[in-house]
Design a protein around this motif. Structure first.
Motif, PDB file in Angstrom:
ATOM      1  N   ASP A 166      -2.487  10.503  -9.783  1.00 19.51           N
ATOM      2  CA  ASP A 166      -3.068  11.321  -9.896  1.00 19.51           C
ATOM      3  C   ASP A 166      -2.697  10.636 -11.731  1.00 19.51           C
ATOM      4  O   ASP A 166      -3.781  10.977 -12.611  1.00 19.51           O
ATOM      5  CB  ASP A 166      -1.601  12.332 -10.505  1.00 19.51           C
ATOM      6  N   ILE A 167      -2.604   9.412 -12.396  1.00 22.94           N
ATOM      7  CA  ILE A 167      -2.610   8.542 -13.213  1.00 22.94           C
ATOM      8  C   ILE A 167      -3.961   7.756 -12.959  1.00 22.94           C
ATOM      9  O   ILE A 167      -4.923   8.271 -14.229  1.00 22.94           O
ATOM     10  CB  ILE A 167      -1.259   7.994 -13.744  1.00 22.94           C
ATOM     11  N   TYR A 172      -9.530   8.041 -15.056  1.00 23.96           N
ATOM     12  CA  TYR A 172     -11.078   8.437 -14.729  1.00 23.96           C
ATOM     13  C   TYR A 172     -11.736   9.183 -15.513  1.00 23.96           C
ATOM     14  O   TYR A 172     -12.404   9.159 -15.982  1.00 23.96           O
ATOM     15  CB  TYR A 172     -10.953   8.430 -12.738  1.00 23.96           C
ATOM     16  N   LYS A 173     -10.729  10.510 -15.345  1.00 26.85           N
ATOM     17  CA  LYS A 173     -11.755  11.625 -15.987  1.00 26.85           C
ATOM     18  C   LYS A 173     -11.784  11.612 -17.573  1.00 26.85           C
ATOM     19  O   LYS A 173     -12.253  11.671 -18.180  1.00 26.85           O
ATOM     20  CB  LYS A 173     -10.389  12.921 -16.046  1.00 26.85           C
ATOM     21  N   PHE A 214       0.761  -1.220   0.197  1.00 36.31           N
ATOM     22  CA  PHE A 214      -0.171  -0.259   0.186  1.00 36.31           C
ATOM     23  C   PHE A 214       0.924   1.337   0.292  1.00 36.31           C
ATOM     24  O   PHE A 214       0.446   2.326  -0.075  1.00 36.31           O
ATOM     25  CB  PHE A 214      -0.845   0.084   1.492  1.00 36.31           C
ATOM     26  N   LYS A 215       2.179   0.881   0.107  1.00 33.83           N
ATOM     27  CA  LYS A 215       3.180   2.174   0.270  1.00 33.83           C
ATOM     28  C   LYS A 215       3.175   2.960  -1.062  1.00 33.83           C
ATOM     29  O   LYS A 215       2.809   4.473  -1.346  1.00 33.83           O
ATOM     30  CB  LYS A 215       4.332   2.174   0.638  1.00 33.83           C
ATOM     31  N   ASP A 216       3.124   2.193  -2.202  1.00 36.92           N
ATOM     32  CA  ASP A 216       3.512   2.668  -3.407  1.00 36.92           C
ATOM     33  C   ASP A 216       2.005   4.266  -4.189  1.00 36.92           C
ATOM     34  O   ASP A 216       2.437   4.160  -4.576  1.00 36.92           O
ATOM     35  CB  ASP A 216       3.543   1.362  -4.709  1.00 36.92           C
ATOM     36  N   GLY A 217       0.760   2.824  -3.217  1.00 37.92           N
ATOM     37  CA  GLY A 217      -0.637   3.279  -3.879  1.00 37.92           C
ATOM     38  C   GLY A 217      -0.745   4.748  -3.578  1.00 37.92           C
ATOM     39  O   GLY A 217      -1.743   5.741  -3.628  1.00 37.92           O
ATOM     40  N   LYS A 218       0.707   5.113  -2.658  1.00 35.73           N
ATOM     41  CA  LYS A 218      -0.168   6.592  -1.332  1.00 35.73           C
ATOM     42  C   LYS A 218       0.638   8.410  -2.758  1.00 35.73           C
ATOM     43  O   LYS A 218       0.932   8.724  -1.965  1.00 35.73           O
ATOM     44  CB  LYS A 218       0.333   6.249   0.163  1.00 35.73           C
ATOM     45  N   ASN A 219       1.727   6.883  -3.169  1.00 30.26           N
ATOM     46  CA  ASN A 219       2.339   8.411  -3.737  1.00 30.26           C
ATOM     47  C   ASN A 219       1.395   8.942  -5.268  1.00 30.26           C
ATOM     48  O   ASN A 219       0.867   8.395  -5.443  1.00 30.26           O
ATOM     49  CB  ASN A 219       3.228   7.087  -5.125  1.00 30.26           C
ATOM     50  N   PRO A 220       1.885  10.283  -4.801  1.00 31.78           N
ATOM     51  CA  PRO A 220       0.914  10.878  -5.541  1.00 31.78           C
ATOM     52  C   PRO A 220       1.192  11.212  -7.361  1.00 31.78           C
ATOM     53  O   PRO A 220      -0.049  11.045  -7.827  1.00 31.78           O
ATOM     54  CB  PRO A 220       1.239  12.843  -5.426  1.00 31.78           C
ATOM     55  N   LYS A 221       1.971  10.326  -7.991  1.00 29.94           N
ATOM     56  CA  LYS A 221       2.196  10.546  -9.263  1.00 29.94           C
ATOM     57  C   LYS A 221       1.098   9.011  -9.586  1.00 29.94           C
ATOM     58  O   LYS A 221       0.455   9.892 -10.761  1.00 29.94           O
ATOM     59  CB  LYS A 221       3.306  10.306  -9.438  1.00 29.94           C
ATOM     60  N   ILE A 222       0.933   8.478  -8.566  1.00 29.21           N
ATOM     61  CA  ILE A 222       0.120   6.786  -9.264  1.00 29.21           C
ATOM     62  C   ILE A 222      -1.557   7.750  -9.244  1.00 29.21           C
ATOM     63  O   ILE A 222      -2.520   7.422  -9.685  1.00 29.21           O
ATOM     64  CB  ILE A 222       0.513   5.683  -8.752  1.00 29.21           C
ATOM     65  N   ALA A 232      -7.026   7.358  -4.712  1.00 29.64           N
ATOM     66  CA  ALA A 232      -6.986   8.126  -5.771  1.00 29.64           C
ATOM     67  C   ALA A 232      -8.422   8.943  -5.256  1.00 29.64           C
ATOM     68  O   ALA A 232      -8.509   9.443  -7.000  1.00 29.64           O
ATOM     69  CB  ALA A 232      -6.379   7.346  -6.833  1.00 29.64           C
ATOM     70  N   SER A 233      -9.684   8.459  -5.218  1.00 33.64           N
ATOM     71  CA  SER A 233     -11.234   9.127  -4.985  1.00 33.64           C
ATOM     72  C   SER A 233     -11.486   8.932  -6.231  1.00 33.64           C
ATOM     73  O   SER A 233     -12.571   9.950  -7.152  1.00 33.64           O
ATOM     74  CB  SER A 233     -10.256  10.467  -4.774  1.00 33.64           C
TER      75      SER A 233
END
Length: 205
Positions: A97-98, A103-104, A87-95, A122-123
């Motif tokens: 944002d991707i 999604y958008k 889960f550490k990598d999943g909190k990285n802002p870059k992923i 990532a909301s």
């Protein structure tokens, strides 16, 4: 050419990665040659360690490389174990944002097992039906509400272009579902048959 981006966090479970590598690899050999599908793997650093200590090398290093979202038709995030640092990598802002950019742009997003938690971080699960691993006292499943999702105890749950799944077993089924979406049922059945999976034929009346 259609393309899939597969994000591999440290601690990823290999059983949730390999079905996508194999299915789309087989597709390139026995599938529709007129519609090739390229699969690329990405991580933070090109060398990562899986849940059970297997080492993997990825093609894209997100710590230095930029991603052109428009090049890809789908994003796949296999799950992993917290004890292996997943889960550490999943909190990285870059992923994060991707994920938000996929999604958008209304592209396909797949979260396998605990990979759904990264989608929540990532909301992008707000007001979306979703599932994740719901055994082990539902400790991961219960997090879905925190992300504003609508928790569903199903093996594979789809809400518009977001797919979430509940366990490692679902990864192979999800890989075939994705193949069918990006090609068609006839091509998907052809790949399945060549991989040794029996296709149920409809009876003629």
């Amino acid at each position: 050419m259609k393309s899939i981006l597969v994000f591999l966090a440290s601690g990823v479970e290999i059983l949730e990665v390999s079905p996508f590598i194999d299915v789309f690899g087989w597709n390139s050999v026995v599938g529709d040659k007129g519609n090739p599908i390229k699969l690329e793997t990405a991580s933070f650093g090109k060398d990562i360690r899986c849940t059970w200590s297997l080492g993997l090398k990825t093609e894209i290093d997100l710590s230095v490389d930029e991603i052109d979202i428009d090049r890809y038709d789908a994003l796949v995030i296999p799950g992993g174990f917290g004890m292996a640092g997943f889960f550490k990598d999943g909190k990285n802002p870059k992923i994060q944002d991707i994920i938000q950019k996929f999604y958008k742009k209304n592209k396909i997003i797949v979260g396998i097992c605990t990979g759904a938690i990264l989608l929540g971080e990532a909301s992008v699960l707000q007001n979306k039906k979703a599932t994740t691993y719901f055994l082990d006292n539902e400790r991961y499943f219960s997090q879905l509400k925190k992300f504003g999702a609508i928790p569903i105890k199903g093996t594979i749950v789809r809400d518009e272009n977001i797919f979430t799944t509940a366990n490692p077993e679902s990864a192979l089924r999800m890989a075939f579902i994705l193949l069918e979406i990006l090609t068609d049922k006839k091509n998907c059945d052809l790949v399945k048959e060549n991989m040794g999976y029996k296709i149920k034929k409809k009876r003629e009346n």
